[in-house]
Design an enzyme around this catalytic site. Structure first.
Site, short mmCIF file in Angstrom:
data_model
loop_
_atom_site.label_atom_id
_atom_site.label_comp_id
_atom_site.label_asym_id
_atom_site.label_seq_id
_atom_site.Cartn_x
_atom_site.Cartn_y
_atom_site.Cartn_z
N SER A 47 0.80 -1.23 0.00
CA SER A 47 0.00 0.00 0.00
C SER A 47 0.83 1.28 0.00
O SER A 47 0.32 2.34 -0.35
CB SER A 47 -0.95 0.02 1.20
OG SER A 47 -0.25 0.17 2.41
N LYS A 117 0.57 4.61 6.79
CA LYS A 117 0.01 5.45 5.72
C LYS A 117 0.66 6.84 5.78
O LYS A 117 1.38 7.17 6.70
CB LYS A 117 -1.51 5.61 5.86
CG LYS A 117 -2.30 4.30 5.87
CD LYS A 117 -2.23 3.54 4.56
CE LYS A 117 -3.01 2.22 4.66
NZ LYS A 117 -2.78 1.36 3.48
#
Length: 234
Positions: A47, A117
């Site tokens: 990701s 993230k």
């Protein structure tokens, strides 16, 4: 026993004693660093590519956000706010030695409780996607994001349109691999509505320390968010 034998025996004892002291001090220092300053994590998914790749190891500054404010562009590690992570059919668990090394901070945390993230919006920011050029906007300012990965032929920085105002004390986060990241966009149906409370943030990633050929600092892309603060104040 001769004096020479006694001296040799005493030397070995002193060596073993010093070795034990060194090991105890090293473990204590490592434990204190992990508890208060620095912690190691590994990257389990795609990701955050290409910035971070599967099985990379990173060091995280735990002074963020309790002592140092979290900022836009920071790569942060946080505990799953609830429902973000897919359950693992066969979760990996370290052996006894691995567990001890993780506990004192000498090995990367391999548990499946954390998410990595990039912060796009902080408390009070108005974050939208997308403008006519397919860019994400923060407080009306379009972002030039050199770190993101978008599949060929995709015109936008996000496959999902969104329009949110970040609550104070929370952040809005996205993965750099925009079309392969289960981030704030995909968790708006969860109780937290996709926002991550700062209280769940473990810290900011500041070094990629493994593999060695990719060792380097994880710097914040300052130019990406130029003018965003001024736009909000205006």
């Amino acid at each position: 026993m001769s004096d020479t034998a006694e001296q040799r025996s005493g030397g070995i004892v002193r060596f073993l004693r010093d070795l034990v002291i060194i090991l105890v001090v090293a473990f204590l220092i490592s434990f204190l660093l992990k508890t208060f300053l620095v912690r190691s994590f590994y990257i389990p998914s795609q990701s955050m590519e290409l910035t971070l790749q599967v099985n990379d190891r990173i060091l995280v500054n735990q002074l963020v956000p309790d002592v140092v404010d979290v900022q836009r562009g920071d790569i942060v590690v946080f505990q799953d706010p609830g429902g973000w992570l897919y359950p693992k059919a066969n979760p990996t668990t370290p052996g006894p030695i691995g567990s001890v090394l993780q506990a004192v901070g000498l090995a990367a945390d391999t548990s499946h409780e954390y998410v990595v993230k990039r912060v796009i919006g902080v408390g009070g920011d108005h974050v939208t996607c997308c403008d006519a050029d397919g860019r994400i906007q923060v407080n009306g300012v379009p972002l030039d994001e050199p770190y993101i990965v978008i599949p060929p032929g995709e015109p936008k920085a996000s496959a999902i349109d969104f329009d949110v105002v970040v609550p104070e004390g929370s952040v809005w986060v996205l993965g750099d691999n925009r079309y392969s990241s289960k981030d704030s966009r995909y968790n708006q149906d969860q109780p937290g509505k996709g926002f991550v409370p700062e209280s769940e943030i473990v810290g900011r990633a500041f070094v990629l320390n493994w593999p060695l050929e990719r060792f380097g600092l994880l710097n914040r892309p300052e130019s990406t968010f130029t003018g965003v603060d001024e736009a909000r104040e205006g």
